[in-house]
Design a protein around this motif. Structure first.
Motif: not given
Lengths: 262, 262
Positions: B8-9, B236
């Motif tokens: 994920p970011h 992502e």
């Protein structure tokens, strides 16, 4: 303080091997190195599947070691000479260390054999630290240094500034040719060398043979993982590198908590 | 058996982080993964120097873990969720494991902190193995997995098929952009991932954040050191890889001789 990594071609005989030791150790000494390391079982030569290496008797091996001690004394340089060795009914893959005075300081056995070597040698069981002047070093041999980081950790925690790593990878007969240090498509060996240094904050000096199809080359890695120098692929020679013992703090080696893994 | 690595970011809040967990875990479950792993202290986000991450209370952290368990149960997938955690007057960097039934199986603490983290967390002292169906796995967190191969060895010798390795490297604000897996000019991280697998003959699954200037990416390495899949740099997403438990023999991990290094 200067240390040297000698990368000879595969020896055609013990006599040929000793000639190469003399030539490369002399070269290293002239460049000011206090110690020079040769590749795995350089006497009489690693028992590759594709080369006929006659087994040497213990008498021949002891005689070769004497000759290496003479070369060390004549050139005032310590020599790490990996070789076969018979002792106490065991046949070892080990590295003898000759001091610059021509005395045998002792040896480090290969204790974690590659599975393919189980029927060739018996594994050793001890680890030791060597001292040459101010320089403290350990030795880990090939597979052991590549796959068993613990063998390098041990020396780092004992105060080693450098771990020397004699090895063999590749062949003179078949394989791929490498041209770039740590290329992503190369086998993992050079990447492992980096890790051994930066896992411990010490120097790591990996020493292989000059072969037509090397799978990695001889290199000296700084405590931060940077490759300081490496031997040109396929070319016999010696590299001499000035190392800063103050940078070999062993920081990450000393932060290791052995009690967590028992 | 399929396992998933979620990249994920960086989360803008715990709520944002939990939304990403839901989205990526759902995606992983749809692709048939039995377990999905997130990066280091994803709840509330690793305390980078260049990002303002408010400290979460233990109440908020426990609530977030409950939410992760609900997501796991709703999607029938185990979730490895690295997070901050307060317990017994200690503040840990750890990874909780939620089963596909939504139960907390336990956690693995980070036991070998990076020197820069000594004033942030307290190190844990235990290691444990987790089981999800047939899959046995260990967890090693960032620095520990990168610099302390012993943390992976431990799990391999306990029978782990995979070691999951949540980490953070890089920044969204400054640095270099990497485009090629294991490039020689990249930082050492991806090279270390290879080593951890091939030192033990197990899978190694390294899971980082999607950042503008990543220093390495999420990747799953086979027991022979080959990278099976990696997340595109800066993007992502989730990668799902079918692994063969029969190949995770732990051969070289089991050949390790702990008695040699005491």
């Amino acid at each position: 303080m200067k240390i040297a990594l000698a990368t000879p071609h595969f020896p055609t005989s013990i006599t040929d091997g000793l000639n190469k030791v003399e030539q490369l150790a002399t070269d290293a000494a002239k460049q000011g190195a206090v110690v020079v390391c040769f590749p795995e079982t350089f006497i009489p030569g690693y028992p590759l599947a594709d080369v006929e290496v006659p087994k040497a008797s213990q008498e021949e091996l002891a005689e070769a070691l004497n000759k290496v001690c003479e070369i060390a004394k004549a050139n005032n340089i310590a020599i790490i000479i990996p070789m076969d060795w018979y002792e106490d009914d065991k046949f070892y893959n080990l590295a003898q260390v000759a001091s610059a005075n021509g005395e045998v300081l002792g040896y480090q056995t290969k204790n974690q054999l590659d599975p393919s070597e189980d029927t060739t040698w018996q594994p050793g069981t001890e680890r030791r630290l060597f001292e040459v002047g101010e320089l403290k070093f350990g030795i880990t041999i090939c597979h052991e240094g590549f796959r068993y980081p613990e063998s390098v950790r041990w020396a780092a925690r004992e105060g080693a500034h450098v771990v020397f790593h004699p090895y063999l990878s590749g062949s003179d007969l078949k394989g791929n040719q490498i041209t770039e240090w740590c290329n992503p498509n190369s086998p993992y060996y050079e990447k492992a060398m980096m890790m051994r240094a930066l896992e411990n904050t010490i120097y790591f000096a990996s020493v292989g043979y000059a072969m037509k199809y090397q799978e990695s080359t001889s290199a000296i890695i700084a405590p931060d993982g940077k490759c300081l120098a490496y031997q040109a692929y396929g070319q016999e020679g010696v590299i001499v590198v000035d190392i800063d013992l103050g940078k070999a703090t062993g920081l990450l080696g000393k932060r290791f908590k052995p009690e967590l893994y028992r």
